[in-house]
Design a protein around this motif. Structure first.
Motif, mmCIF file in Angstrom:
data_model
loop_
_atom_site.group_PDB
_atom_site.id
_atom_site.type_symbol
_atom_site.label_atom_id
_atom_site.label_comp_id
_atom_site.label_asym_id
_atom_site.label_seq_id
_atom_site.Cartn_x
_atom_site.Cartn_y
_atom_site.Cartn_z
ATOM 1 N N GLU A 10 0.996 -1.335 0.037
ATOM 2 C CA GLU A 10 -0.020 -0.045 -0.076
ATOM 3 C C GLU A 10 0.985 1.357 0.156
ATOM 4 O O GLU A 10 1.776 1.224 0.767
ATOM 5 N N ARG A 16 -1.049 2.180 5.764
ATOM 6 C CA ARG A 16 -0.206 0.830 6.075
ATOM 7 C C ARG A 16 -0.062 0.895 7.760
ATOM 8 O O ARG A 16 -0.071 -0.162 8.096
ATOM 9 N N GLU A 32 5.523 -4.955 5.244
ATOM 10 C CA GLU A 32 5.133 -3.916 4.581
ATOM 11 C C GLU A 32 5.891 -3.516 3.406
ATOM 12 O O GLU A 32 7.074 -3.513 3.493
#
Length: 238
Positions: A10, A16, A32
């Motif tokens: 993202e 996030r 992430e």
């Protein structure tokens, strides 16, 4: 207890952070990535779910999903700011398993995550030890499906299915005389309440499944449409 691994791709840092905090509070291990290329670098065999933003600069979420499907059947949950039905269908056709329009509630996101990860772990056999003496296969009319792993053969040729496609096929083969309505399939496979808009989601996955297992998807022999009622696996085929 071993943590389940979620890859979050993202470009919005605030989203996030919020999703990461939510999932970590539920004992998920979160990786992430701020773009699709970084996400592809982080994807590995430990990944149990990919949460993927559709609209990202550079490599879009749709293109990223297409690249993921070349190497993995891990479930993909799209986050999309587009609410049009056609946009959702494009995401599913690109290889996604589910989608969630923005803005979304954390409760709804968590429900989708748990359902996708649970199915993936069960049907990939990550939580089960299978005896080598007796592999549980189900075979009907040339279609052979492992009942615990996402392992499918059609006339001896191995076929790559997504988690959702596999689950639909296995469910229909376990009940070959049953006609499944779109509501039956959605509530059984997605494990969520059915709304009329879900019908197109089921149709897309049936279409993708036919492309992969049928000799002629426009004239299906295995997964037949029973007009006005739903879909049925033809136990007499072959």
């Amino acid at each position: 207890m071993e943590k389940e691994h979620v890859l979050l791709v993202e470009d919005d840092e605030d989203i996030r952070e919020g999703v990461r905090i939510l999932l970590e509070s539920e004992n998920y291990q979160v990786e992430e990535a701020e773009n699709g290329r970084k996400g592809l670098e982080l994807l590995d065999e430990q990944t149990d779910l990919v949460i993927l933003d559709v609209m990202m600069p550079g490599l879009s979420g749709l293109r990223t999903c297409e690249e993921i499907r070349k190497i993995s059947n891990v479930p993909v949950l799209f986050l999309t700011a587009k609410a049009q039905e056609s946009d959702k269908l494009i995401g599913l056709m690109a290889g996604g398993d589910d989608y969630l329009p923005k803005p979304f509630s954390y409760a709804e996101l968590l429900g989708r995550v748990k359902a996708l990860v649970r199915r993936y772990k069960i049907y990939r056999g990550k939580c089960a030890e299978i005896s080598a003496e007796k592999e549980p296969y189900l075979e009907i009319g040339g279609v052979r499906v492992h009942e615990l792993f996402n392992e499918v053969f059609v006339n001896g040729k191995e076929i790559e299915l997504s988690d959702i496609e596999y689950h639909i096929l296995l469910l229909m083969m376990k009940h070959p005389r049953k006609i499944f309505s779109a509501q039956n399939l959605y509530e059984s496979v997605w494990e969520e309440p059915y709304f009329y808009s879900c019908n197109s989601t089921v149709m897309v996955h049936i279409r993708k499944l036919r492309v992969k297992i049928e000799k002629d998807p426009k004239n299906p022999q295995y997964i037949r449409t029973v007009w006005g009622k739903g879909y049925k696996f033809d136990a007499n085929n072959g």
